[in-house]
Design a protein around this motif. Structure first.
Motif, PDB file in Angstrom:
ATOM      1  N   GLN A  95      46.115  39.401  46.676  1.00  0.00           N
ATOM      2  CA  GLN A  95      45.095  39.640  45.653  1.00  0.00           C
ATOM      3  C   GLN A  95      45.624  39.341  44.257  1.00  0.00           C
ATOM      4  O   GLN A  95      44.939  38.713  43.444  1.00  0.00           O
ATOM      5  CB  GLN A  95      44.617  41.090  45.724  1.00  0.00           C
ATOM      6  N   GLU A  96      46.855  39.755  43.981  1.00  0.00           N
ATOM      7  CA  GLU A  96      47.448  39.498  42.668  1.00  0.00           C
ATOM      8  C   GLU A  96      47.646  38.010  42.443  1.00  0.00           C
ATOM      9  O   GLU A  96      47.368  37.487  41.350  1.00  0.00           O
ATOM     10  CB  GLU A  96      48.780  40.245  42.554  1.00  0.00           C
ATOM     11  N   GLN A  97      48.143  37.295  43.469  1.00  0.00           N
ATOM     12  CA  GLN A  97      48.331  35.853  43.337  1.00  0.00           C
ATOM     13  C   GLN A  97      46.997  35.151  43.120  1.00  0.00           C
ATOM     14  O   GLN A  97      46.867  34.252  42.280  1.00  0.00           O
ATOM     15  CB  GLN A  97      49.011  35.292  44.592  1.00  0.00           C
ATOM     16  N   HIS A  98      46.002  35.565  43.876  1.00  0.00           N
ATOM     17  CA  HIS A  98      44.668  34.962  43.811  1.00  0.00           C
ATOM     18  C   HIS A  98      44.039  35.185  42.435  1.00  0.00           C
ATOM     19  O   HIS A  98      43.462  34.255  41.840  1.00  0.00           O
ATOM     20  CB  HIS A  98      43.785  35.552  44.913  1.00  0.00           C
ATOM     21  N   ASN A  99      44.167  36.399  41.904  1.00  0.00           N
ATOM     22  CA  ASN A  99      43.574  36.715  40.598  1.00  0.00           C
ATOM     23  C   ASN A  99      44.241  35.937  39.473  1.00  0.00           C
ATOM     24  O   ASN A  99      43.577  35.524  38.509  1.00  0.00           O
ATOM     25  CB  ASN A  99      43.678  38.216  40.325  1.00  0.00           C
ATOM     26  N   ARG A 100      45.562  35.741  39.581  1.00  0.00           N
ATOM     27  CA  ARG A 100      46.258  34.962  38.547  1.00  0.00           C
ATOM     28  C   ARG A 100      45.828  33.496  38.574  1.00  0.00           C
ATOM     29  O   ARG A 100      45.671  32.860  37.534  1.00  0.00           O
ATOM     30  CB  ARG A 100      47.777  35.061  38.746  1.00  0.00           C
ATOM     31  N   GLU A 101      45.639  32.958  39.767  1.00  0.00           N
ATOM     32  CA  GLU A 101      45.296  31.546  39.899  1.00  0.00           C
ATOM     33  C   GLU A 101      43.826  31.282  39.608  1.00  0.00           C
ATOM     34  O   GLU A 101      43.462  30.226  39.074  1.00  0.00           O
ATOM     35  CB  GLU A 101      45.638  31.070  41.317  1.00  0.00           C
ATOM     36  N   TYR A 102      42.966  32.242  39.949  1.00  0.00           N
ATOM     37  CA  TYR A 102      41.523  32.060  39.769  1.00  0.00           C
ATOM     38  C   TYR A 102      40.946  33.222  38.945  1.00  0.00           C
ATOM     39  O   TYR A 102      40.172  34.043  39.455  1.00  0.00           O
ATOM     40  CB  TYR A 102      40.818  31.976  41.127  1.00  0.00           C
ATOM     41  N   PRO A 103      41.311  33.304  37.663  1.00  0.00           N
ATOM     42  CA  PRO A 103      40.838  34.426  36.834  1.00  0.00           C
ATOM     43  C   PRO A 103      39.333  34.414  36.596  1.00  0.00           C
ATOM     44  O   PRO A 103      38.761  35.442  36.235  1.00  0.00           O
ATOM     45  CB  PRO A 103      41.607  34.229  35.521  1.00  0.00           C
ATOM     46  N   ASP A 104      38.700  33.265  36.787  1.00  0.00           N
ATOM     47  CA  ASP A 104      37.259  33.169  36.556  1.00  0.00           C
ATOM     48  C   ASP A 104      36.436  33.600  37.765  1.00  0.00           C
ATOM     49  O   ASP A 104      35.201  33.522  37.737  1.00  0.00           O
ATOM     50  CB  ASP A 104      36.879  31.732  36.184  1.00  0.00           C
ATOM     51  N   VAL A 105      37.138  34.006  38.837  1.00  0.00           N
ATOM     52  CA  VAL A 105      36.424  34.414  40.051  1.00  0.00           C
ATOM     53  C   VAL A 105      36.858  35.840  40.421  1.00  0.00           C
ATOM     54  O   VAL A 105      37.594  36.048  41.383  1.00  0.00           O
ATOM     55  CB  VAL A 105      36.706  33.448  41.226  1.00  0.00           C
ATOM     56  N   PRO A 106      36.418  36.846  39.641  1.00  0.00           N
ATOM     57  CA  PRO A 106      36.856  38.218  39.910  1.00  0.00           C
ATOM     58  C   PRO A 106      36.172  38.849  41.122  1.00  0.00           C
ATOM     59  O   PRO A 106      36.679  39.817  41.693  1.00  0.00           O
ATOM     60  CB  PRO A 106      36.476  38.961  38.626  1.00  0.00           C
ATOM     61  N   HIS A 107      35.015  38.312  41.498  1.00  0.00           N
ATOM     62  CA  HIS A 107      34.261  38.876  42.613  1.00  0.00           C
ATOM     63  C   HIS A 107      33.916  37.772  43.617  1.00  0.00           C
ATOM     64  O   HIS A 107      33.821  36.598  43.254  1.00  0.00           O
ATOM     65  CB  HIS A 107      32.983  39.554  42.121  1.00  0.00           C
ATOM     66  N   HIS A 108      33.702  38.185  44.849  1.00  0.00           N
ATOM     67  CA  HIS A 108      33.468  37.213  45.920  1.00  0.00           C
ATOM     68  C   HIS A 108      32.204  37.602  46.692  1.00  0.00           C
ATOM     69  O   HIS A 108      31.988  38.774  47.010  1.00  0.00           O
ATOM     70  CB  HIS A 108      34.669  37.171  46.862  1.00  0.00           C
ATOM     71  N   ARG A 109      31.403  36.591  46.966  1.00  0.00           N
ATOM     72  CA  ARG A 109      30.150  36.859  47.680  1.00  0.00           C
ATOM     73  C   ARG A 109      30.402  37.270  49.118  1.00  0.00           C
ATOM     74  O   ARG A 109      29.695  38.094  49.684  1.00  0.00           O
ATOM     75  CB  ARG A 109      29.245  35.624  47.634  1.00  0.00           C
ATOM     76  N   ILE A 110      31.452  36.688  49.732  1.00  0.00           N
ATOM     77  CA  ILE A 110      31.791  37.028  51.118  1.00  0.00           C
ATOM     78  C   ILE A 110      33.252  37.461  51.171  1.00  0.00           C
ATOM     79  O   ILE A 110      34.145  36.703  50.796  1.00  0.00           O
ATOM     80  CB  ILE A 110      31.591  35.832  52.070  1.00  0.00           C
ATOM     81  N   THR A 111      33.501  38.666  51.627  1.00  0.00           N
ATOM     82  CA  THR A 111      34.860  39.173  51.838  1.00  0.00           C
ATOM     83  C   THR A 111      34.974  39.662  53.270  1.00  0.00           C
ATOM     84  O   THR A 111      34.114  40.424  53.740  1.00  0.00           O
ATOM     85  CB  THR A 111      35.180  40.337  50.881  1.00  0.00           C
ATOM     86  N   LEU A 112      35.997  39.206  53.966  1.00  0.00           N
ATOM     87  CA  LEU A 112      36.211  39.617  55.347  1.00  0.00           C
ATOM     88  C   LEU A 112      37.599  40.219  55.497  1.00  0.00           C
ATOM     89  O   LEU A 112      38.544  39.821  54.815  1.00  0.00           O
ATOM     90  CB  LEU A 112      36.052  38.427  56.294  1.00  0.00           C
ATOM     91  N   ALA A 113      37.716  41.170  56.401  1.00  0.00           N
ATOM     92  CA  ALA A 113      38.980  41.882  56.586  1.00  0.00           C
ATOM     93  C   ALA A 113      39.976  41.078  57.402  1.00  0.00           C
ATOM     94  O   ALA A 113      41.187  41.205  57.216  1.00  0.00           O
ATOM     95  CB  ALA A 113      38.727  43.236  57.256  1.00  0.00           C
ATOM     96  N   LEU A 114      39.476  40.252  58.329  1.00  0.00           N
ATOM     97  CA  LEU A 114      40.355  39.578  59.278  1.00  0.00           C
ATOM     98  C   LEU A 114      40.302  38.057  59.118  1.00  0.00           C
ATOM     99  O   LEU A 114      39.220  37.480  58.936  1.00  0.00           O
ATOM    100  CB  LEU A 114      39.974  39.943  60.708  1.00  0.00           C
ATOM    101  N   GLU A 115      41.464  37.449  59.244  1.00  0.00           N
ATOM    102  CA  GLU A 115      41.548  35.995  59.217  1.00  0.00           C
ATOM    103  C   GLU A 115      40.727  35.385  60.344  1.00  0.00           C
ATOM    104  O   GLU A 115      40.046  34.367  60.153  1.00  0.00           O
ATOM    105  CB  GLU A 115      43.007  35.564  59.327  1.00  0.00           C
ATOM    106  N   SER A 116      40.770  35.991  61.520  1.00  0.00           N
ATOM    107  CA  SER A 116      40.043  35.451  62.677  1.00  0.00           C
ATOM    108  C   SER A 116      38.546  35.410  62.426  1.00  0.00           C
ATOM    109  O   SER A 116      37.859  34.484  62.875  1.00  0.00           O
ATOM    110  CB  SER A 116      40.348  36.278  63.925  1.00  0.00           C
TER     111      SER A 116
END
Length: 299
Positions: free
Chosen positions: A192-213
């Motif tokens: 999450q920290e890496q993702h937020n640093r790289e994509y600061p303009d995308v603080p929220h996500h329309r689809i979030t899933l718990a599992l990679e599968s």
């Protein structure tokens, strides 16, 4: 403290109903009520708030719940260990994160069956934070975790790292903002920290899933993109079923092995660790292998 009273407490908590709890426990509703009353009397406070449609934990019940769960799990573990046949030297319990269950458990079991036949095994799959809780409570001997925490009497070592890469069902380049069909996979705070640093303009996500599968299934069936483990998507990239998004930053996911200090030097635990490091997945992505690769490449 009566174990059956704790079982009744947990069942009422899960179902939110004395009647449903009695059905699941195969006892009368009055017996469930009596067990809860005895528990509340012993603790000298009520544990549930009675509502029109059932019951719910009050503040005292919420505080008591993890302790009750820990006692029941400890009791079940004790029953299992006491019942071990005489030709078994001991039992070792391993926790594997849900994202890596299918990549590790079978090969580890095969190794243990071949090289440590006198050791009984218990494997649990869960999220990293829950595995650490189980380790802290003494319910696991060792666990693979995403984010080590400062817990007394727990030893950590880096076990492996692997890239998380952005893949898509269609060839594309990385853009600004959130792409249509992007799925955020919950890889933990590190990601999450890496993702937020790289994509600061995308603080929220329309689809979030718990599992990679879950994310992989969604992308393959309905299209989209997500950050997935390289070990998962490599064959799909080779088959042309997925495409690496051009220009997208690769993230790194590091997995540590957490071991209870009081079990660290026991022979069966050392065997369990040796078996983990011998699995094909760890052989490919393990920290020692990566160090060797960097040395060969002159890094």
């Amino acid at each position: 403290m009566n174990i059956e009273n704790l079982r009744a407490f947990l069942e009422v908590t899960i179902t939110g109903s004395f009647q449903k709890a009695s059905e699941n426990l195969h006892i009368t509703q009055s017996s469930v009520s009596a067990r809860i009353k005895a528990l509340e009397s012993h603790l000298n406070r009520e544990l549930f708030t009675r509502k029109r449609d059932g019951v719910a934990l009050n503040n005292g019940g919420k505080v008591f719940y993890p302790y009750a769960l820990s006692v029941i799990k400890t009791w079940q573990q004790a029953q299992q260990e006491v019942a071990l046949p005489p030709n078994i030297d001991g039992i070792v319990s391993l926790g594997i994160p849900v994202h890596y269950w299918s990549k590790l458990y079978s090969d580890w079991l095969d190794w243990m069956n071949l090289n440590a036949a006198g050791v009984a095994t218990r494997i649990q799959s869960d999220y990293s934070s829950f595995l650490l809780h189980e380790l802290r409570e003494g319910l696991l001997d060792l666990a693979l975790v995403f984010e080590p925490q400062q817990i007394p009497n727990v030893h950590y070592e880096t076990l492996f790292s692997e890239p998380l890469i952005l893949v898509s069902s269609e060839p594309r380049e990385v853009g600004t903002g959130q792409a249509d069909g992007y799925i955020y996979v919950n890889w933990g705070h590190q990601f999450q920290e890496q993702h937020n640093r790289e994509y600061p303009d995308v603080p929220h996500h329309r689809i979030t899933l718990a599992l990679e599968s879950q994310a992989l299934e969604q992308i393959l069936q309905r299209g989209g993109s997500a950050y997935l483990a390289f070990s998962t998507v490599q064959p799909l990239l080779q088959q042309g079923r997925l495409y690496q998004v051009k220009g997208a930053t690769e993230f790194s996911l590091t997995i540590s092995l957490a071991v209870a200090n009081n079990r660290q030097n026991e022979a069966i635990v050392r065997q369990a660790i040796e078996g983990l490091k011998a699995t094909p997945f760890i052989q490919q992505y393990g920290a020692d292998q990566q160090t060797n690769n960097r040395s060969k490449n002159g890094a």
